[in-house]
Design an enzyme around this catalytic site. Sequence first.
Site, PDB file in Angstrom:
ATOM      1  N   GLU A  37      50.078  27.905  38.096  1.00 51.55           N
ATOM      2  CA  GLU A  37      50.073  28.558  36.783  1.00 51.55           C
ATOM      3  C   GLU A  37      50.585  27.594  35.733  1.00 51.55           C
ATOM      4  OE1 GLU A  37      49.642  30.362  33.637  1.00 51.55           O
ATOM      5  OE2 GLU A  37      49.009  31.592  35.344  1.00 51.55           O
ATOM      6  N   ARG A  39      51.099  28.326  32.392  1.00 44.03           N
ATOM      7  CA  ARG A  39      52.006  28.911  31.396  1.00 44.03           C
ATOM      8  C   ARG A  39      53.461  28.720  31.827  1.00 44.03           C
ATOM      9  NH1 ARG A  39      49.650  32.946  27.878  1.00 44.03           N
ATOM     10  NH2 ARG A  39      47.624  33.569  28.680  1.00 44.03           N
ATOM     11  N   VAL A 185      37.976  47.768  22.203  1.00 45.41           N
ATOM     12  CA  VAL A 185      39.308  48.211  22.615  1.00 45.41           C
ATOM     13  C   VAL A 185      40.421  47.454  21.890  1.00 45.41           C
ATOM     14  CG1 VAL A 185      40.858  48.461  24.593  1.00 45.41           C
ATOM     15  CG2 VAL A 185      38.407  48.812  24.893  1.00 45.41           C
ATOM     16  N   HIS A 447      50.780  74.663  34.819  1.00 51.87           N
ATOM     17  CA  HIS A 447      50.674  75.196  33.455  1.00 51.87           C
ATOM     18  C   HIS A 447      52.054  75.198  32.805  1.00 51.87           C
ATOM     19  CE1 HIS A 447      49.435  77.817  30.158  1.00 51.87           C
ATOM     20  NE2 HIS A 447      50.559  78.511  30.373  1.00 51.87           N
TER      21      HIS A 447
END
Length: 468
Positions: A37, A39, A185, A447
Amino acid sequence: MADQNYDYDVLVIGAGPGGYVAAIRAAQLGLKTACAESRDALGGTCLNVGCIPSKALLHASELFEEAEGGHMAKWGMKTSVELDISAMMAEKTKAVGELTGGIEFLFKKNKVDWKKGHATFVDAHTAEINGEKVTAKDIVIATGSSVTPLPGVEVDNAKGRIVDSTGALEIGEVPEHLVVIGGGVIGLELGSVWRRLGAKVTVIEYLDMLLPGMDKDMRKEAGKIFKKQGMDLKLKSKVTGATVKGKKVHVTVEPAAGGDAETIEASHVLVSIGRRPNTDKLGLDAIGLELNQRGQIETDHDFRTKVDGVWAIGDVIPGPMLAHKAEDEGIAVAENIAGQTGIVNHALIPGVVYTMPEFADVGMTEEEAKEAGHTIKVGKFPMMANSRAKANRDTDGFVKVIADAETDRVLGVHIVASLAGTMIAEAAIAMEFGATSEDIAYTCHAHPTHAEAVKEAAMAVQGKPIHI
């Protein structure tokens, strides 16, 4: 214990939701695993500059609007609100740090080696990472995606005037007028954050409705809701250029079908026209792996590429670019590498838009069901008739259930409601088990809950809801 000929059993390239999950699952299955990775923090786009920070800001801006915009006043709570944007951003950053740090802990716990740096293929079993050659019996490509650029509109997140989704999470002031390019989105989520905090927001979308790919009823509802909330929607329009002049951005807009251009003056512009797979620096030529026409890596059902020992998951392969899809594929690919059976049902990947209300769907749209040759029955139930939504004064939206007319099997569920993202899980589980609309209709729902609207929409497939 790794194969004698290799440093690792598995090397995963990328530590986003697909990659880090694949690495942890592979390690759990007894495979010696490394994850590359580049980052400084694990978690990929999602945790660092995507899903997580955007949800933190969505939540914060909802709190601000409730207090400042009158919903609390409706319940007799009189407040006066002052926005401290730096405190808001600090809390968002703290949430991100906690989650990315959590993955680092999980890597240590599961003995996954984090190789810090960018990985490039040398051959099918070797990658170069920061000058070090790392070998593995199996290599998983999970490099994710990045923002698609728009010709004529140059993003500069550092300057903060024309930004992409990463830059939109870091704006240090409430924009006077934010122009959002793209009614999908990301544009609607981030546009709604800044609208709630006080910005004027204009959304420019090439197509005739917002939220491309969603069911037509959902898209129509989105148009109504966001207009009612105060967004200016310019549909069937395309942006051909944007120029920064001091603290203003001049945006050139034309009708999608062609015609006279107009210029909109904004304080900030968000480019959100989609994402594209991250493949360009992987050195795929070195292993003879070609991309398809959309720049994606093709795999078989088990996530194998055509190169033996090389697998791929997440945003770099076909399918929706969603963190949870990548996570499921991460588990499946690790299990397949370990000789088990890892399966992802790509027909049932839920999608959620985290605006207020939320838009969520799973399975087929009405149009897709008809195109696939189904004769369908549709049940709809408005949140206006749901007792909990009514009590909460939170009645925007509906639930729509699409079922096969002959077998009654549920083909798709589409929800617009404040809790749609949570409610859709019920539909996904039901459909995974091959439920009919009758199965949902005759399942007892607590409910009063928003979820009762799912039951009533399922009852409506047979034309027999109780509360409308």
